[in-house]
Design an enzyme around this catalytic site. Structure first.
Site, short mmCIF file in Angstrom:
data_model
loop_
_atom_site.label_atom_id
_atom_site.label_comp_id
_atom_site.label_asym_id
_atom_site.label_seq_id
_atom_site.Cartn_x
_atom_site.Cartn_y
_atom_site.Cartn_z
N SER A 115 0.86 -1.19 0.00
CA SER A 115 0.00 0.00 0.00
C SER A 115 0.89 1.23 0.00
O SER A 115 1.82 1.33 0.80
CB SER A 115 -0.90 0.00 1.23
OG SER A 115 -1.73 1.15 1.24
N HIS A 129 -2.03 7.37 -4.90
CA HIS A 129 -2.28 6.17 -4.10
C HIS A 129 -2.16 4.95 -5.01
O HIS A 129 -2.54 4.99 -6.18
CB HIS A 129 -3.69 6.22 -3.50
CG HIS A 129 -4.24 4.87 -3.14
ND1 HIS A 129 -5.12 4.19 -3.97
CD2 HIS A 129 -4.03 4.06 -2.07
CE1 HIS A 129 -5.43 3.03 -3.41
NE2 HIS A 129 -4.79 2.92 -2.27
#
Length: 293
Positions: A115, A129
């Protein structure tokens, strides 16, 4: 569904670690290009842990975080591999969303992934992201992930470039796949209480189980590989543009909206906190500074 997937689990976890290493190096290289090796921001790596409700070890991972870089104000590239048994709330949510019978009888799970969230010093450089992950239960396995661009000052050519790279990653896996995953991202990264999108989109997928593990893993790898070509050229193009405090104000307000989404709607945030993962790792995505009216 049997639990004899140890080789696949190992391959997936190893891939996420390699992708982390490649991204960390590329981001350090951006810093070095900007101010030289001596002044470049550095990543600090720390271990994270997950503890089961009975106090036993339930996996963990590593946080790689740079704070106060010359290009990256805050960027985290986390990897984790966690396992154990899902609590009742997580069981119910998973059974409802994924249609998995038997979760209450056998609530074991295993999950591994990467992540990444980057918040930038220069307001002309977009935040970003990305994540990819594999999830296993005795009842099913699946992959998920994606990437989305979050500029506070938008440039159409940056959006076009980012989406073109995402499309190139998807196209070998199906002629309509990019359109499907783009639409999924547009829906997923929408903020209902603001009646607006979080950013300019990208791709998103979850519950990916075509029945062919190798094919779904290959897609996940291609999405991960596409990230640096999609993002690094945008950073290099924008990182030296002059900015002022009005630009910074726009950035801080946009970060507030980003934080709202991650705290209220993001599935990964909810899952990490509900299953006992290190809260600092789960909340790594939040910006270092933000602003509300």
């Amino acid at each position: 569904m049997t639990d004899d997937m140890q080789d696949q689990k190992t391959r997936a976890a190893d891939w996420f670690r390699k992708l982390r290493d490649d991204i960390v190096q590329a981001f350090h290289d951006i810093e070095a290009r900007h101010v030289g090796e001596e002044e470049a921001g550095r990543f600090v790596v720390s271990n994270t842990t997950r503890t089961a409700p009975d106090g036993s070890d339930a996996g963990g991972g590593e946080m790689s975080v740079m704070r106060g870089g010359r290009v990256f104000e805050k960027v985290g590239v986390n990897i984790s591999t966690v396992y154990g048994e899902l609590g009742e709330r997580a069981q119910a949510a998973m059974a409802a969303r994924k249609g998995l019978p038997g979760m209450a009888e056998d609530p074991r799970f295993w999950a591994s992934g990467i992540s990444l969230v980057a918040h930038m010093q220069n307001p002309h450089v977009p935040a970003v992201h990305m994540n990819t992950r594999m999830f296993w239960t005795p009842h099913a396995w699946w992959f998920g992930g994606g990437a989305d661009l979050n500029p506070c000052i938008e440039y159409d050519e940056d959006t076009d470039h980012f989406h073109a790279e995402m499309k190139a990653a998807c196209d070998p896996h199906g002629a309509t796949l990019y359109d499907e995953l783009k639409a999924w991202a547009d829906e997923y990264f929408y903020i209902p209480h603001r009646k607006r999108a979080r950013g300019v989109g990208g791709i998103f997928y979850d519950d990916r189980n075509s029945g062919d593990w190798e094919a779904d893993f290959a897609l996940t790898q291609d999405v991960g590989r596409a990230f640096l070509p999609a993002y690094v050229p945008v950073v290099d193009k924008r990182r030296e543009i002059p900015w002022d405090m009005d630009d910074k104000d726009v950035q801080l307000r946009h970060r507030g909206i980003y934080a709202e989404y991650n705290l209220v709607y993001d599935r990964g945030t909810k899952f990490g906190l509900e299953t006992g993962h290190d809260p600092d790792a789960v909340l790594m995505s939040l910006p270092p500074m933000a602003k509300w009216v």
